[in-house]
Design a protein around this motif. Structure first.
Motif, PDB file in Angstrom:
ATOM      1  N   THR A  55      10.766  -1.993  -4.182  1.00 46.90           N
ATOM      2  CA  THR A  55      11.557  -1.498  -3.065  1.00 46.90           C
ATOM      3  C   THR A  55      11.770   0.008  -3.265  1.00 46.90           C
ATOM      4  N   PRO A  56      12.296   0.725  -2.262  1.00 45.76           N
ATOM      5  CA  PRO A  56      12.608   2.145  -2.487  1.00 45.76           C
ATOM      6  C   PRO A  56      13.533   2.362  -3.680  1.00 45.76           C
ATOM      7  N   ALA A  57      14.509   1.465  -3.863  1.00 47.57           N
ATOM      8  CA  ALA A  57      15.396   1.584  -5.023  1.00 47.57           C
ATOM      9  C   ALA A  57      14.620   1.354  -6.314  1.00 47.57           C
ATOM     10  N   GLY A  58      13.699   0.397  -6.295  1.00 49.54           N
ATOM     11  CA  GLY A  58      12.888   0.134  -7.476  1.00 49.54           C
ATOM     12  C   GLY A  58      11.997   1.306  -7.832  1.00 49.54           C
ATOM     13  N   ALA A  59      11.477   1.994  -6.812  1.00 48.91           N
ATOM     14  CA  ALA A  59      10.630   3.166  -7.072  1.00 48.91           C
ATOM     15  C   ALA A  59      11.423   4.276  -7.747  1.00 48.91           C
ATOM     16  N   VAL A  60      12.685   4.449  -7.310  1.00 48.73           N
ATOM     17  CA  VAL A  60      13.544   5.458  -7.945  1.00 48.73           C
ATOM     18  C   VAL A  60      13.774   5.106  -9.411  1.00 48.73           C
ATOM     19  N   LEU A  61      14.069   3.833  -9.677  1.00 53.47           N
ATOM     20  CA  LEU A  61      14.316   3.419 -11.054  1.00 53.47           C
ATOM     21  C   LEU A  61      13.064   3.542 -11.907  1.00 53.47           C
ATOM     22  N   ARG A  62      11.911   3.185 -11.349  1.00 49.60           N
ATOM     23  CA  ARG A  62      10.656   3.320 -12.101  1.00 49.60           C
ATOM     24  C   ARG A  62      10.427   4.768 -12.517  1.00 49.60           C
ATOM     25  N   ASP A  63      10.597   5.695 -11.574  1.00 47.26           N
ATOM     26  CA  ASP A  63      10.329   7.103 -11.878  1.00 47.26           C
ATOM     27  C   ASP A  63      11.281   7.633 -12.953  1.00 47.26           C
TER      28      ASP A  63
END
Length: 299
Positions: A69-77
């Protein structure tokens, strides 16, 4: 009772972040669980607990494939840099208690020569004369992975873009010059204008759109009113001045003007030369006295 939020002071568990990152990189639980030596059920439960803590969904499970999700992408980065920084801190803590700490490793792209790295190290040599330093050539695409994996402590490249999950600073500007084979028709010139190069083929190390340095040269040609003829070098990893040996091409370099490579190459000054930036990259959330000396803004 107050509802906990991500800003209530509950720190993210690094072990769980590593689990999340494995799932994100594998796009699923099966391969990630195998890599982490966990059951899929245990890994799924750990990710669900992380989502409850953050109060957001990290993965979209509605389709046949698992997507961030967009939130997951932030956490991944952010997770990649945070985990690397934690590993760096652990290593620095250990080294502080040993008699022989490992060298501080500087990775630099082929566009920045070892001689230029040596000159940039002057503040460290002056103020930390006993520091152990190692310069290592790294291709541009491998710089960030080398930082994350702890293979290098600082990266140097020609660039200005700000990576989203690394810290960066421009630490130097070098005037660009033209290198030609010493038998080239321009070799006798003491100075050139970019307009003199209209009909010359320019050797680069990556095509436009794949290299900041190539795009930097392209912008300077267009500013002069014409398009360059770029030729990609077939030999990668050698000093930039070697690219013109035995051919009629030219190369833009930051080496000093005059004979080079035992007289086989001539480097010629440009009038109003473009200034090529040297950008330093490093992991956020880390500290280093050596890095501070290298990245202080130069007047």
């Amino acid at each position: 009772m107050a509802v906990r939020t991500p800003r209530d002071g509950r720190p993210l568990d690094l072990h769980r972040l590593r689990q999340f990152l494995a799932v994100a990189e594998h796009n699923g639980f099966t391969s990630a669980a195998a890599e982490l030596h966990l059951t899929q059920q245990a890994l799924s439960a750990a990710i669900a607990q992380l989502e409850r803590q953050l109060r957001v969904a990290l993965f979209d499970r509605s389709g046949r494939t698992l997507n961030l999700t967009p939130a997951g992408a932030v956490l991944r980065d952010g997770a990649r840099a945070l985990l690397a920084a934690a590993a760096t801190l652990a290593e620095q803590t250990h080294e502080a208690g040993t008699a022989s700490p490992r060298p501080f490793v500087i990775g630099h792209t082929p566009a920045i020569t070892a001689e230029e790295v040596y000159l940039l190290l002057a503040p460290v040599r002056d103020q930390l004369p006993t520091a152990s330093l190692t310069a290592r050539q790294v291709f541009p695409s491998a710089l960030a992975p080398a930082l994350y994996d702890g293979e290098i402590d600082l990266a140097l490249r020609r660039g200005v873009a700000m990576p989203p999950d690394l810290v960066s600073a421009i630490i130097a500007y070098d005037p660009v010059r033209v290198a030609v084979d010493s038998n080239h028709r321009l070799a006798a010139r003491t100075e050139l204008h970019i307009g003199d190069l209209r009909d010359e083929s320019v050797i680069v190390w990556a095509p436009a759109g794949h290299s900041f340095y190539t795009d930097f040269l392209l912008s300077n040609y267009r500013r002069a009113g014409f398009e360059p003829n770029f030729v990609v070098n077939r030999i990668q990893g050698t000093p930039p001045i070697t690219a013109v040996v035995g051919n009629d091409h030219i190369a833009f370099v930051t080496a000093p003007a005059g004979p080079a490579l035992g007289g086989r190459v001539t480097v010629i000054d440009l009038t109003d030369p473009p200034l090529a930036p040297t950008q330093a990259l490093w992991l956020p959330h880390t500290v280093s006295r050596i890095r501070d000396l290298l990245t202080v803004q130069r007047g």
